[in-house]
Write a protein that holds these residues in place. Structure first.
Motif, PDB file in Angstrom:
ATOM      1  N   LEU A 163       0.876  -1.312   0.003  1.00 36.51           N
ATOM      2  CA  LEU A 163       0.028   0.055   0.090  1.00 36.51           C
ATOM      3  C   LEU A 163       0.872   1.121  -0.055  1.00 36.51           C
ATOM      4  CD1 LEU A 163      -2.539   1.300   0.392  1.00 36.51           C
ATOM      5  CD2 LEU A 163      -2.574   1.408   2.924  1.00 36.51           C
ATOM      6  N   LYS A 164       1.760   1.301   0.973  1.00 36.99           N
ATOM      7  CA  LYS A 164       2.929   2.489   0.943  1.00 36.99           C
ATOM      8  C   LYS A 164       3.447   2.793  -0.623  1.00 36.99           C
ATOM      9  CE  LYS A 164       6.461   4.337   3.825  1.00 36.99           C
ATOM     10  NZ  LYS A 164       7.704   3.715   4.206  1.00 36.99           N
ATOM     11  N   SER A 165       3.832   1.813  -1.204  1.00 37.51           N
ATOM     12  CA  SER A 165       4.561   1.916  -2.495  1.00 37.51           C
ATOM     13  C   SER A 165       3.558   2.614  -3.446  1.00 37.51           C
ATOM     14  CB  SER A 165       5.264   0.931  -2.926  1.00 37.51           C
ATOM     15  OG  SER A 165       4.490  -0.014  -3.814  1.00 37.51           O
ATOM     16  N   ALA A 166       2.336   2.002  -3.357  1.00 35.06           N
ATOM     17  CA  ALA A 166       1.231   2.589  -3.954  1.00 35.06           C
ATOM     18  C   ALA A 166       0.973   4.106  -3.973  1.00 35.06           C
ATOM     19  CB  ALA A 166      -0.219   1.621  -4.106  1.00 35.06           C
ATOM     20  N   GLU A 167       0.840   4.467  -2.827  1.00 26.44           N
ATOM     21  CA  GLU A 167       0.689   5.834  -2.004  1.00 26.44           C
ATOM     22  C   GLU A 167       1.721   6.736  -2.714  1.00 26.44           C
ATOM     23  OE1 GLU A 167      -2.240   7.524  -0.756  1.00 26.44           O
ATOM     24  OE2 GLU A 167      -2.136   5.665   0.852  1.00 26.44           O
ATOM     25  N   GLU A 168       2.924   6.238  -2.381  1.00 28.17           N
ATOM     26  CA  GLU A 168       4.051   7.097  -2.950  1.00 28.17           C
ATOM     27  C   GLU A 168       3.737   7.501  -4.489  1.00 28.17           C
ATOM     28  OE1 GLU A 168       7.616   4.696  -1.875  1.00 28.17           O
ATOM     29  OE2 GLU A 168       7.463   5.516   0.065  1.00 28.17           O
ATOM     30  N   LYS A 169       3.520   6.485  -5.346  1.00 30.14           N
ATOM     31  CA  LYS A 169       3.316   6.836  -6.689  1.00 30.14           C
ATOM     32  C   LYS A 169       2.170   7.810  -6.943  1.00 30.14           C
ATOM     33  CE  LYS A 169       2.119   4.067 -10.656  1.00 30.14           C
ATOM     34  NZ  LYS A 169       1.753   2.436 -11.042  1.00 30.14           N
ATOM     35  N   ARG A 170       1.092   7.557  -6.165  1.00 33.57           N
ATOM     36  CA  ARG A 170      -0.163   8.614  -6.124  1.00 33.57           C
ATOM     37  C   ARG A 170       0.408  10.078  -5.828  1.00 33.57           C
ATOM     38  NH1 ARG A 170      -3.535  11.191  -3.307  1.00 33.57           N
ATOM     39  NH2 ARG A 170      -2.514  10.463  -1.141  1.00 33.57           N
ATOM     40  N   ILE A 171       1.173  10.111  -4.859  1.00 32.41           N
ATOM     41  CA  ILE A 171       1.721  11.459  -4.287  1.00 32.41           C
ATOM     42  C   ILE A 171       2.619  11.994  -5.450  1.00 32.41           C
ATOM     43  CG2 ILE A 171       3.228  12.419  -2.664  1.00 32.41           C
ATOM     44  CD1 ILE A 171       2.054  10.861  -0.746  1.00 32.41           C
ATOM     45  N   THR A 172       3.192  11.339  -6.069  1.00 36.10           N
ATOM     46  CA  THR A 172       4.150  11.812  -7.186  1.00 36.10           C
ATOM     47  C   THR A 172       3.356  12.210  -8.337  1.00 36.10           C
ATOM     48  OG1 THR A 172       5.634  10.206  -6.674  1.00 36.10           O
ATOM     49  CG2 THR A 172       6.286  11.314  -8.771  1.00 36.10           C
ATOM     50  N   LEU A 173       2.428  11.434  -8.577  1.00 39.66           N
ATOM     51  CA  LEU A 173       1.577  12.185  -9.695  1.00 39.66           C
ATOM     52  C   LEU A 173       0.611  13.176  -9.465  1.00 39.66           C
ATOM     53  CD1 LEU A 173       0.149   8.434 -11.039  1.00 39.66           C
ATOM     54  CD2 LEU A 173       1.690  10.038 -12.462  1.00 39.66           C
ATOM     55  N   GLU A 174       0.214  13.107  -8.261  1.00 36.45           N
ATOM     56  CA  GLU A 174      -0.667  14.259  -7.716  1.00 36.45           C
ATOM     57  C   GLU A 174       0.063  15.612  -7.877  1.00 36.45           C
ATOM     58  OE1 GLU A 174      -3.830  13.860  -4.391  1.00 36.45           O
ATOM     59  OE2 GLU A 174      -2.105  14.561  -3.360  1.00 36.45           O
ATOM     60  N   ASN A 175       1.404  15.466  -7.320  1.00 40.23           N
ATOM     61  CA  ASN A 175       2.337  16.632  -7.382  1.00 40.23           C
ATOM     62  C   ASN A 175       2.439  17.247  -8.755  1.00 40.23           C
ATOM     63  OD1 ASN A 175       2.540  16.756  -4.481  1.00 40.23           O
ATOM     64  ND2 ASN A 175       4.721  15.661  -4.500  1.00 40.23           N
ATOM     65  N   GLY A 176       2.595  16.188  -9.787  1.00 42.89           N
ATOM     66  CA  GLY A 176       2.903  16.467 -11.230  1.00 42.89           C
ATOM     67  C   GLY A 176       1.547  17.090 -11.540  1.00 42.89           C
ATOM     68  N   LEU A 177       0.284  16.928 -11.140  1.00 44.14           N
ATOM     69  CA  LEU A 177      -0.804  17.736 -11.694  1.00 44.14           C
ATOM     70  C   LEU A 177      -1.020  18.785 -10.915  1.00 44.14           C
ATOM     71  CD1 LEU A 177      -3.437  14.598 -11.350  1.00 44.14           C
ATOM     72  CD2 LEU A 177      -2.902  15.705 -13.456  1.00 44.14           C
ATOM     73  N   LYS A 178      -0.425  18.768  -9.610  1.00 47.51           N
ATOM     74  CA  LYS A 178      -0.666  20.212  -8.874  1.00 47.51           C
ATOM     75  C   LYS A 178       0.150  21.138  -9.585  1.00 47.51           C
ATOM     76  CE  LYS A 178      -1.036  21.351  -4.497  1.00 47.51           C
ATOM     77  NZ  LYS A 178      -0.219  21.746  -3.267  1.00 47.51           N
ATOM     78  N   ARG A 179       1.585  20.777  -9.787  1.00 48.06           N
ATOM     79  CA  ARG A 179       2.462  21.674 -10.460  1.00 48.06           C
ATOM     80  C   ARG A 179       1.721  22.326 -11.861  1.00 48.06           C
ATOM     81  NH1 ARG A 179       6.448  18.447  -8.996  1.00 48.06           N
ATOM     82  NH2 ARG A 179       6.665  17.169 -10.914  1.00 48.06           N
ATOM     83  N   MET A 180       1.386  21.293 -12.660  1.00 48.57           N
ATOM     84  CA  MET A 180       0.625  21.688 -13.905  1.00 48.57           C
ATOM     85  C   MET A 180      -0.454  22.661 -13.510  1.00 48.57           C
ATOM     86  SD  MET A 180       0.051  18.823 -16.523  1.00 48.57           S
ATOM     87  CE  MET A 180       1.323  18.333 -17.670  1.00 48.57           C
ATOM     88  N   ALA A 181      -1.270  22.682 -12.431  1.00 48.54           N
ATOM     89  CA  ALA A 181      -2.361  23.260 -12.409  1.00 48.54           C
ATOM     90  C   ALA A 181      -2.019  24.790 -11.671  1.00 48.54           C
ATOM     91  CB  ALA A 181      -3.382  22.600 -11.274  1.00 48.54           C
ATOM     92  N   ASP A 182      -0.924  24.735 -11.093  1.00 53.44           N
ATOM     93  CA  ASP A 182      -0.478  25.777 -10.168  1.00 53.44           C
ATOM     94  C   ASP A 182       0.513  26.861 -11.125  1.00 53.44           C
ATOM     95  OD1 ASP A 182      -1.758  25.406  -8.245  1.00 53.44           O
ATOM     96  OD2 ASP A 182      -0.494  24.510  -6.864  1.00 53.44           O
ATOM     97  N   THR A 183       0.826  26.268 -12.247  1.00 53.86           N
ATOM     98  CA  THR A 183       1.769  26.994 -13.172  1.00 53.86           C
ATOM     99  C   THR A 183       0.851  28.382 -13.296  1.00 53.86           C
ATOM    100  OG1 THR A 183       2.931  27.259 -15.194  1.00 53.86           O
ATOM    101  CG2 THR A 183       1.080  25.969 -15.290  1.00 53.86           C
ATOM    102  N   THR A 184       1.687  29.560 -13.166  1.00 50.72           N
ATOM    103  CA  THR A 184       1.117  30.931 -13.398  1.00 50.72           C
ATOM    104  C   THR A 184       1.763  31.883 -14.387  1.00 50.72           C
ATOM    105  OG1 THR A 184       2.485  31.713 -11.614  1.00 50.72           O
ATOM    106  CG2 THR A 184       0.216  31.102 -11.152  1.00 50.72           C
ATOM    107  N   ASP A 185       2.688  31.029 -15.327  1.00 46.17           N
ATOM    108  CA  ASP A 185       3.467  31.890 -16.288  1.00 46.17           C
ATOM    109  C   ASP A 185       2.539  32.390 -17.167  1.00 46.17           C
ATOM    110  OD1 ASP A 185       5.584  31.016 -14.888  1.00 46.17           O
ATOM    111  OD2 ASP A 185       6.229  29.482 -16.749  1.00 46.17           O
ATOM    112  N   SER A 186       1.440  31.765 -17.559  1.00 50.27           N
ATOM    113  CA  SER A 186       0.554  32.434 -18.685  1.00 50.27           C
ATOM    114  C   SER A 186      -0.334  33.680 -18.047  1.00 50.27           C
ATOM    115  CB  SER A 186      -0.684  31.343 -19.414  1.00 50.27           C
ATOM    116  OG  SER A 186      -1.171  30.896 -18.194  1.00 50.27           O
TER     117      SER A 186
END
Lengths: 418, 1184
Positions: free
Chosen positions: B968-991
């Motif tokens: 479960l822990k390793s699946a959780e880590e994977k999810r966090i990585t993906l979530e951060n990726g999504l979050k980064r995309m959502a939070d980009t403010t350059d445009s």
């Protein structure tokens, strides 16, 4: 008892218009104003433990190629999902054609209403029915309200609609309807969008425009936010509060300079007006337009000289403890009293200006002299500047008065024998 | 509009200074003041008067801000405004008395000028400004319109304004340049747009990431449910482990409970209630016993007390009598005092009756008392009588005074001298008065003539004139026209000389240039000439003839050979020489052929040189002729002047000389006129004197001493006239006095008659009144008043006696009543006290009452105590009964027939309750671990489970859970990585940032464009106004300024014209008088340009006055750079302008004042002077 939020016209990521930058301005706040205001909305929903949030159209500003706006929205919706808050959403005139809206996968707590026909969503508990319909394209001129389904007995009925209720000047007449059309449905609450000023159109049934959540130009001055509604056990509305969400406040300070004789007078009166607006802004950064009017001896000097403008900007920053910024200074002053008689050649300048009406030679010369500059401008700006030169417009007479003052000040400055 | 007077109460260096300009209308007004006289302060005061004293002024060095004042009278169209300017921020314009506010609009209606700046620029001019104006003309010379506009507006720097507008615009934008503001912002705008494009994020990337994220979430929830399953199995074993022990304990409790199952369940607190009731029973029984004993004691005490009821019944009556004894004692004292006073009043009345002459019988008193009406009548008639007496006295005095005045007036009239006729003398004196003025005028004229003659002699000495002044006037000097003619002639001869010299110089230069080029041609190599070839050929031919002679004739020594060889002939020599000569000739010919061009050129140059030298000679002759003609002309010019012993200078000099001479001649004529006027005036004076003498002798005055002047005779005549006038006035006054006295006499007599009649009437009324009072009719008013006063006194005493009698009777009545009452009281309650004196009896009675009252109080207290104790006893008995009832009820509750059994029952009930509680607790624990399972289910669950196997089972399940958690822990880590990726995309403010920047730059561009348009519009408008002004005014302006320019330059220019320059612009040029040459602004001297500027300014002011209310034109020493001739011309031009508008010329040069006096006649000039006396310590300054 439960609560819900009604918001509209978020225009996410649409930039604030008309602010020329200068030293010390809160650039980041200005750039991200609509996002931060939307964050305030999400925070409010979670803190108030609302059951659902209504977004009555114009979430986005137009069809952009950039998806980060949509992603930002999805991320915020996910936060609401984690707090167990549902979201009901329709498209308005601005986001009807938005590609993002169509291809973005929305979290499961978000319900998007179809544009084909009006739909009704009933909450799992069965006590709330929400009726809504999206815009299918940018300009819908049909009366959508008449097609909405009848109320669901025993539920709290909400109509979610992007519309220009007839009689609101200054807004495109999209999905027009009358207040009677809405009242006839016998819903408990109409959550409207499109008109950017927050207002209650009717108390029974409650018909509300939520307004937009962040003013984006000087025409959208004053507090902006959403409506927080509390509903009782018998489906009666207990409270209907207007909550401010904006992060930058726009304000217009009208300063009467009648009788002012010195720049000190001007600064004193402007400071008073700025302080008043500061009080209303409740600690938010304030972007101000200062409009001077009235008959004053200072008029010609204000037109000719510009050092006082910088001083005034510094003063605003000072008075506002570095949270008030002047967007623009508008002069609508005029010299006091009818001037007795301008003598000889100076009179000639005055007469010549008086003789310029409509598309005279002088206007043609002006057009010719600015033509090379216009040629360099992007198309949209070029069009805007063209409107200034239109006969009968309000800009041209102002330009002429300014030009006259500028000339009088310089010509007089060259006189002064003895 | 014009200034009529300027008065300065306090301002700058001035204190009560004034300048009167009323005489200056239509004249040039020159105001002279030396340096420091306050000229510039006065100029400032004029502006400050019109437009207010500025907040910061330096003109307060003498007077404080508060008292600064400037007053002026301005006139427009016959209306006048006299007002005062003070220093104030508002309401600074006041009426002349400084009391009321005058509106600025009123002043502006007289002086319709918008601002101080406009006033100073258009209607003010000083030397510096004039110079700037001249320079400005040069800057704007390419544009005539600008020149007119600048000059008319008094602006220096129109050219600079236009240039600055252009510069301002170019700072914002300039085609094909990238440095100005707008292109810079546009670059930034474009850069932001690029940035926006780059910052945009793709939707595909986003969706893929989203799918991965969803997958990870699904995996996580799978692991989480497996873990939950295992955890619940572990829970079951743990539950069984605990439930086994609890079930056994439950069995034990149920066994014990069966032993006490029949015991009653008593409520909580039953045991405590029983305990309390038992102890209460004992306490209450004791209380009842004690209370019964106390009630008996109290009842015995009350019955022992006996009261005297008859005495107590009359308690109030006894207390009243006791108080009344004191009142009676005080009444006895009052009665004694009243009796004494009554006896005094009776004695007083007897006395008064005696004074009135009546018998001392008090019964008569009421008949003699005074009536109020009689008293009033006596007072009124007495007053009337006194006023009649005074009136008669006054009438007698008036009669005597009038008679005395009449007599005295007649006496004075008789003493006055007789009247004389002085009419003719008075008119003679009037004549003499006028003649006196003429005499003074004549003296002034004589003095002026003498002064002027002396000055003329001085001025003539300054001229190049050797003869007398008279000769200057009489000499027939050459006429002005002749001089002009001569000027032209001499200029022409001079020009002829110059032209000849120029031509000669030019041709000489040409000759030397040609000669130089010839030398250059010949330099280097020698080129043979044609003549050289001819010479060579001649020699060759000579050689040939010698050779032929030798060859054909054998004559080797022929003349030709000798000539050819020039030595003794030798055949070999001859051949050699001939060969040489042939060779040389060929050489020369060859060379000539080769250099043919060069040769030809040299030839041409040579010919040209000779030709030009001939011209030189001709021009030299021409020059000589021109010089001779010039000398002749000069000589003739000098001869023209020689008869007058005048050393003639240049014709222009002589023209100026003649002008000055004409001036002097005019002044000479003026002197003659003055002298003639003076002698005429003196003759008038003499005639008047003779007339005066004649008139005096006619009325008999002594005129024999002949030495008096006109003034002397006039003062004698005045004396005579004064005396005569005085006498006439005296006579008139006395006649008036006689009339007045006669009228007074008659009035006094009539008053006397009236007074006597009124006195008789009074006497009748008085007699009637006295008879009524029983007095004689002739009683004096004062005696009658005394009788009335004494009768009033009698009346007072009578009233006092009556009142005292009444009060004594009252006191006696009260005393009797009291005694009666006391007697009755004693008889009823204390007969034993009757024999005692009243006060002692009442005191004893009062004592007995007091004792009885104390007994009554004691009995009442004891009664109350008894009542209270009886209540206490009743209460104790009731409580005892209640306690017995409680015990009875408890026994019933426990279903016990005897209360004594209660303690045993209480103990059994407690045991049963405890066991039931324990059972409940154990079952509750089972329910807790059972989580919803019934006890039967738990027993079922535990059945068949071996207690010892449970720990092993638990260990195995724990292992499985741990394994699942790692996954479960390793699946959780994977999810966090993906979530951060999504979050980064959502939070980009350059445009966002880029689009915000775009908006900011758009705003900046629009602001700059607006400013650009403003400046461009200003430039276009200014240019348009300049053109329009030129079109409107250029005709009139050109004509007028052309005339003025000619005048100002002393006719050295005939005027101004418009011309076109190389680029086609309209430009202004001056036209020279003599040559008609056009001179551009660059060709003019600085001074001439100043005059051109002045001409334009004067013309534009003249033009302004045509359409507007004239505004005074104020000049400050503008003539300092002008020579005398041009200064005179300027003064004349200003005098011309002064006919249209007020012209004030300030100067500190006396020289300019003199020039103005010399060049203008009196009707054209008014001079005022500013003098300052501040140096003496006094602050007074005078202007005028």
């Amino acid at each position: 008892m439960f609560k819900f939020l009604h918001s509209a016209d978020i225009h996410l990521d649409s930039p604030l218009r008309g602010i020329a930058r200068y030293e010390g301005m809160p650039v980041d706040d200005i750039r991200l104003a609509t996002r931060r205001a939307f964050d305030n909305l999400v925070r409010l929903a979670i803190e108030e433990r609302v059951r659902f949030v209504l977004l009555a159209g114009d979430l986005y500003d137009g069809d952009w190629k950039d998806s980060s706006t949509g992603m930002f929205f999805v991320a915020r919706m996910a936060r609401l999902r984690e707090a167990g808050i549902r979201v009901f959403l329709i498209a308005g005139n601005h986001d009807a054609a938005n590609r993002i809206t169509k291809s973005l996968r929305l979290p499961e707590n978000v319900s998007f209403f179809s544009a084909r026909q009006p739909e009704t969503r009933i909450l799992p508990e069965g006590d709330v029915a929400i009726h809504g319909q999206s815009f299918s394209n940018q300009s819908v001129f049909d009366n959508l309200a008449v097609g909405y389904p009848p109320k669901r007995p025993g539920s709290f009925n909400i109509g979610l609609l992007h519309t220009s209720v007839s009689g609101y000047e200054g807004h495109e007449p999209y999905a027009p309807c009358t207040l009677d059309d809405l009242c006839l449905k016998e819903y408990d609450y109409w959550a409207l969008g499109h008109v950017h000023a927050r207002q209650e159109l009717c108390a029974h049934p409650r018909v509300m425009f939520a307004g937009n959540i962040q003013g984006r130009n000087i025409r959208e001055a004053g507090p902006k936010g959403c409506v927080l509604v509390a509903v009782g056990e018998g489906n009666e509305i207990l409270e209907c509060d207007q909550v401010d969400l904006d992060v930058i406040r726009w304000g217009c300070a009208e300063v009467d300079l009648a009788g002012a004789a010195t720049i000190d007078d001007l600064q004193e009166r402007a400071s008073d007006a700025i302080r008043t607006l500061m009080g209303e802004a409740d600690g938010r950064p304030l972007v101000l337009r200062v409009e001077f009017e009235g008959a004053t001896l200072l008029h010609d000097r204000l037109v000719e000289d510009s050092a006082w403008r910088d001083d005034l900007r510094a003063l605003a920053t000072d008075v506002g403890s570095e949270s008030a910024w002047i967007e623009k200074i508008v002069l609508r002053t005029f010299p006091p009293g009818p001037s007795t008689s301008l003598a000889g050649p100076l009179d000639e300048v005055h007469q010549y200006l008086q003789s310029i009406t409509g598309r005279s030679n002088a206007i043609a010369s002006l057009e010719a002299s600015v033509a090379p500059l216009l040629a360099k401008l992007p198309e949209d700006l070029k069009q805007e500047v063209f409107t200034w030169l239109e006969a009968g417009g309000e800009r041209l007479p102002r330009l002429m008065t300014d030009a006259e003052s500028l000339l009088m000040e310089r010509l007089r400055g060259q006189g002064g024998a003895q | 509009m014009r200034f009529e007077a300027i008065h300065i109460p306090a301002y700058g260096p001035f204190t009560n200074a004034s300048l009167d300009l009323r005489e200056g209308r239509g004249r040039l007004e020159v105001i002279y003041g030396p340096n420091e006289a306050g000229k510039s302060s006065l100029l400032r005061a004029i502006s400050d008067f019109l437009f207010g004293i500025p907040g910061q002024t330096h003109d307060n060095f003498l007077h404080t801000y508060g008292i600064l004042r400037i007053r002026a009278t301005v006139e427009r169209g016959g209306k006048r405004l006299d007002c005062v300017r003070r220093k104030a921020t508002a309401k600074s314009l006041r009426t002349a008395d400084d009391d009321e506010v005058v509106s600025e609009e009123l002043l502006r209606s007289f002086v319709p000028i918008e601002s101080r700046e406009v006033f100073q620029a258009m209607f003010g001019l000083d030397a510096e400004r004039l110079q700037q104006g001249g320079e400005e003309l040069l800057k704007g010379q390419s544009e005539f319109g600008q020149m007119l506009f600048s000059a008319a507006a008094g602006i220096a720097g129109l050219h600079d304004i236009l240039k600055k507008l252009n510069d301002d615009a170019e700072k914002l934008f300039k085609p094909r340049a990238s440095t100005p503001t707008v292109p810079k912002i546009l670059d930034r705008l474009k850069e932001s747009k690029d940035r926006l494009r780059q910052a945009q994020v793709s939707l595909t990337d986003w969706n893929r990431l989203q799918e991965d994220y969803q997958k990870a979430r699904d995996e996580i929830s799978g692991f989480q449910s497996a873990i939950l399953l295992k955890q619940s199995e572990a829970e079951r074993y743990k539950r069984i482990q605990i439930s086994l022990g609890l079930l056994r304990r439950r069995g034990e409790i149920r066994d014990q409970l069966r032993l006490v199952e029949n015991a009653p369940i008593l409520r909580d607190g039953f045991a405590a209630d029983h305990q309390k009731a038992s102890s209460d029973l004992i306490v209450k029984a004791g209380e009842v016993q004690g209370s019964t004993r106390r009630v008996d004691d109290l009842r015995t005490q009350v019955e022992a007390i006996v009261l005297p009821d008859d005495l107590l019944l009359r308690e109030e009556e006894i207390l009243y009598s006791y108080q009344e004894v004191g009142i009676r004692r005080k009444a006895a004292t009052d009665r004694f005092r009243l009796q004494t006073e009554l006896r005094q009043a009776e004695a007083e009345m007897t006395q008064i009756l005696r004074r009135l002459g009546e018998p001392p019988d008090l019964d008569r008193v009421p008949n003699l008392m005074a009536r109020a009406a009689d008293k009033r009548a006596i007072q009124d008639l007495s007053t009337t009588r006194a006023s009649f007496d005074a009136e008669i006295q006054n009438v007698h005095e008036s009669l005597a005074a009038a008679e005395q005045e009449l007599k005295s007036a007649h006496q004075q009239l008789d003493e006055l001298p007789p009247a004389r006729s002085v009419g003719p003398l008075r008119s003679a004196v009037q004549n003499a008065l006028l003649a006196g003025v003429s005499e003074v005028k004549a003296r002034t004229l004589q003095k002026a003539a003498t002064d002027e003659s002396r000055k003329i002699v001085e001025d003539v000495k300054a001229l190049p004139w050797t003869s007398s002044v008279e000769a200057l006037e009489s000499s027939a000097l050459p006429a002005d026209e002749l001089v002009v003619e001569w000027t032209t002639r001499l200029d022409k001869t001079e020009q002829a000389v110059e032209q000849a010299e120029e031509r000669l110089r030019t041709t000489k230069t040409e000759v030397s240039a040609l000669e130089n080029s010839l030398v250059a041609m010949q330099a280097g190599r020698s080129v043979p000439t044609l003549s050289q070839l001819a010479q060579d050929r001649q020699r060759r031919d000579l050689g040939w003839r010698a050779v032929r002679g030798a060859w054909l004739k054998g004559d080797t020594n022929s003349a030709e050979a000798q000539e050819f060889l020039q030595q003794p002939v030798d055949c070999s020599l001859l051949a050699k020489a001939y060969e040489d000569s042939v060779g040389k000739t060929d050489d020369t010919a060859d060379k000539l052929r080769v250099d043919a061009d060069q040769v030809a050129k040299q030839e041409q140059v040579q010919i040209a040189i000779e030709g030009i030298k001939r011209e030189v000679a001709a021009f030299e002759a021409e020059l000589n002729d021109a010089r001779t003609a010039r000398e002749r002309a000069i000589t003739e010019w000098r001869e023209l002047w020689s008869p007058f012993q005048v050393d003639a200078g240049a014709p222009r000099q002589m023209a100026a000389w003649l002008q000055r001479r004409a001036g002097i001649v005019a002044r000479l004529h003026a002197v003659e006129d003055k002298k003639k006027q003076a002698s005429e005036l003196l003759a008038e004076s003499e005639t008047a004197k003779q007339q005066l003498q004649e008139r005096l002798s006619e009325i008999g005055e002594d005129t024999t001493p002949p030495s008096h002047s006109l003034t002397g005779w006039r003062s004698i005549a005045d004396q005579v006239l004064q005396t005569e006038e005085h006498t006439a006035k005296q006579r008139e006054k006395l006649s008036d006095q006689i009339e007045t006295s006669k009228r007074a006499l008659m009035t006094a007599k009539s008053h006397l008659t009236n007074a006597n009649a009124k006195l008789d009437d009074w006497a009748q009324k008085w007699a009637v009144l006295m008879t009524g009072l029983g007095l004689p009719a002739n009683t004096e008013p004062s005696a009658a008043q005394e009788v009335i006063r004494v009768r009033e006194e009698l009346q007072n005493q009578f009233q006092t006696a009556a009142s005292h009698n009444a009060r004594i009777a009252g006191i006696d009545r009260d005393e009797d009543a009291f005694r009666e009452q006391l007697h009755r009281l004693l008889e009823s309650v204390a007969r034993d006290l009757l024999p005692m004196l009243e006060p002692e009896a009442i005191a004893e009675l009062h004592q007995r009452l007091s004792v009885a009252m104390r007994q009554r109080d004691l009995r009442s207290t004891k009664g109350k105590d008894l009542e209270q104790e009886e209540k206490t006893l009743g209460k104790a008995r009731r409580e005892l009964e209640q306690t017995e009832n409680v015990l009875k009820a408890l026994a019933e509750e426990a279903s016990c027939t005897k209360a004594e059994r209660l303690p045993v029952m209480i103990e059994e009930s407690a045991r049963r309750k405890k066991l039931e509680m324990d059972l409940q607790q154990v079952e509750q624990q089972l329910a807790t671990i059972g989580i919803g399972r019934s006890i039967a289910e738990l027993e079922e669950e535990a059945r068949g489970v071996d207690r010892d196997q449970i720990p092993g089972q638990l260990e195995s399940i724990d292992r499985q859970i741990k394994e699942l958690q790692t996954q479960l822990k390793s699946a959780e880590e994977k999810r966090i990585t993906l979530e951060n990726g999504l979050k980064r995309m959502a939070d980009t403010t350059d445009s966002c940032a880029a689009s915000a920047d775009i908006e900011a730059y758009r705003a900046e561009v629009l602001e700059a464009v607006e400013q650009y348009m403003r400046v461009q519009l200003a430039r276009i408008v200014l240019q348009g106004a300049v053109d329009q002004y030129r079109e409107k005014t250029q005709g009139d302006m050109l004509k007028r300024s052309s005339d003025l320019f000619s005048l100002l330059t002393g006719a050295s220019f005939s005027g101004l014209k418009l011309d076109w320059d190389d680029t086609g612009n309209v430009v202004l040029v001056g036209v020279r008088t003599l040559t008609d040459e056009k001179v551009g602004l660059y060709g003019m001297s600085d001074g001439t340009r100043d005059q051109l500027y002045l001409a334009l300014r004067l013309a534009s002011i003249e033009l302004y006055t045509r359409d507007h209310e004239p505004i005074p034109f104020i000049l400050d020493d503008i003539l300092v750079r002008f020579d005398d001739d041009r200064a005179i011309a300027a003064i004349r031009a200003l005098a011309e302008l002064a006919k249209h508008t007020q012209v004030l010329l300030f100067t500190h040069h006396t020289h300019l004042v003199d020039l103005a006096k010399a060049s203008l006649d009196a009707s054209q000039l008014a001079i005022a002077e500013i003098t300052s006396r501040t140096g003496t310590g006094s602050s007074t300054t005078t202007i005028s």
